[in-house]
Scaffold this motif. Structure first.
Motif, short mmCIF file in Angstrom:
data_model
loop_
_atom_site.label_atom_id
_atom_site.label_comp_id
_atom_site.label_asym_id
_atom_site.label_seq_id
_atom_site.Cartn_x
_atom_site.Cartn_y
_atom_site.Cartn_z
N LEU A 25 0.83 -1.19 0.00
CA LEU A 25 0.00 0.00 0.00
C LEU A 25 0.86 1.24 0.00
O LEU A 25 1.92 1.29 0.61
N LYS A 176 -5.29 -1.26 -4.61
CA LYS A 176 -6.67 -1.17 -4.14
C LYS A 176 -7.55 -2.17 -4.88
O LYS A 176 -7.38 -2.41 -6.08
N PRO A 250 -6.46 -5.03 -0.20
CA PRO A 250 -6.70 -3.67 0.30
C PRO A 250 -8.00 -3.14 -0.29
O PRO A 250 -8.03 -2.63 -1.40
N ILE A 321 -7.44 2.69 3.73
CA ILE A 321 -7.20 1.26 3.97
C ILE A 321 -6.87 1.10 5.45
O ILE A 321 -5.83 1.54 5.93
#
Length: 366
Positions: A25, A176, A250, A321
């Motif tokens: 991420l 994502k 995520p 997230i």
């Protein structure tokens, strides 16, 4: 009633989250949405639908440095993926982009597949391409036909979501996973907040029911008699699937209410989906439906399609997230409510002023 965010950028919280998966991420300082997508490639399901088309147009128009947009397309009625992709672009929605940056349409790459089949029907080469190049997955493909058989609805919406999740787990640098649900996925709850709920029925029980009695309409009808409809049930079960896999992906969930014609950019009033409120109001104006059985103050929760597409794009770039899945409701009932009566009156007024032309019907043109 749906409680929703004012702006996803403002509601996104700082911080990062560790999860068991192959991606990582992004963290760090503020970044423009367009800059987030610069140099990245995304994978989109549901691109041939109303929201999907607008999403692609908005993404290309506002994120000019995006690398590629891979779209899952099923060959249909003798048309291969290239022809179906061209059909997406052959609508007035894309005229402005064709005039200003026509080369950007080449960034959209069709991927032959089918959400109802094992591994999405992808070839090994296409799976490898997606696993290597994609950074964000947007999953919106679903059937919204309430008359579909129960097992078909579950196979497309629920098991289809499982197949997209399985593919996403193999993407090496996934930033994502954005699931497009519906504000009505928990319609058994009076006030729907931006959080996950326990679905009306257990996912394992639904799967067992389909295995045992999926072709028995009588038993199926008895089984679903206590739910609003099978579509909203399926979307609630999809959210449960997403929750079960949150440690691997995520994930962000976006819940739009009834999607209506475009409000602003790039073509105010544009629509090619003759369903939901659009169909109801049109039928009222033509005298096909003389009544709506309701009370005058019941809210008709409408949201313009460009609002929905913009939020999905922002959620993919700026959605938070955290240990719990971030959910973003996008609707009008809590901020700018309009009742079914007011909506019907306004549509009727405009129909009288402008006149109704049958040749403008998307149903007839398609």
């Amino acid at each position: 009633m749906f409680r929703s965010i004012h702006c996803v950028v403002n509601s996104a919280r700082n911080g990062s989250r560790h999860y068991t998966g192959s991606g990582s991420l992004e963290t760090g300082n503020y970044q423009r949405v367009a800059d987030y997508y610069a140099g990245k490639s995304v994978f989109v399901t549901g691109a041939t639908g109303f929201v999907g088309k607008v999403f692609i147009e908005r993404l290309l128009s506002n994120c000019k440095d995006i690398e590629n947009v891979f779209v899952l397309i099923r060959p249909k009625h003798g048309a291969d993926t290239e022809k179906r992709l061209q059909k997406i672009f052959d609508v007035p929605l894309f005229n402005k982009l064709k005039q200003t940056r026509p080369g950007d349409l080449k960034k959209v790459i069709p991927i032959k597949g089918d959400i109802t089949t094992s591994q999405l029907g992808l070839t090994p080469d296409d799976k490898e391409t997606l696993a290597d190049k994609v950074s964000v997955v947007f999953h919106s493909a679903a059937t919204v036909r309430f008359i579909d058989k129960f097992q078909d609805m579950m196979n497309i919406n629920v098991e289809g979501t499982q197949r997209v999740i399985d593919l996403s787990k193999e993407i090496r640098n996934l930033k994502k996973f954005v699931y497009i649900s519906t504000a009505f996925s928990n319609s058994h709850i009076k006030v729907v907040e931006e959080k996950l709920y326990t679905p009306k029925k257990e996912l394992s029980a639904v799967r067992q029911m389909i295995r045992d009695h999926g072709t028995d309409d009588t038993k199926v009808n008895e089984y679903v008699a206590d739910v609003t409809n099978t579509y909203t049930l399926s979307k609630g079960l999809c959210e449960e699937l997403v929750r079960q896999n949150k440690e691997y992906l995520p994930t962000i969930i976006v819940r739009p209410s009834m999607v209506t014609p475009m409000y602003h950019e790039p073509l105010p009033g544009w629509v090619d989906s003759w369903v939901a409120a659009t169909a109801v109001f049109s039928n009222l104006s033509r005298g096909l439906n003389p009544y709506i059985y309701s009370t005058e103050d019941v809210v008709c929760d409408l949201i313009p399609v460009d609002y929905v597409a913009n939020l999905i794009i922002i959620a993919g770039a700026k959605g938070a997230i955290t240990d719990d899945i971030s959910v973003y409701n996008i609707n009008s009932s809590s901020e700018n409510p309009i009742t079914w009566k007011d909506g019907s009156d306004l549509y009727l007024e405009q129909s009288k002023r402008l006149g109704y032309c049958k040749y403008n019907s998307p149903t007839l043109n398609n």
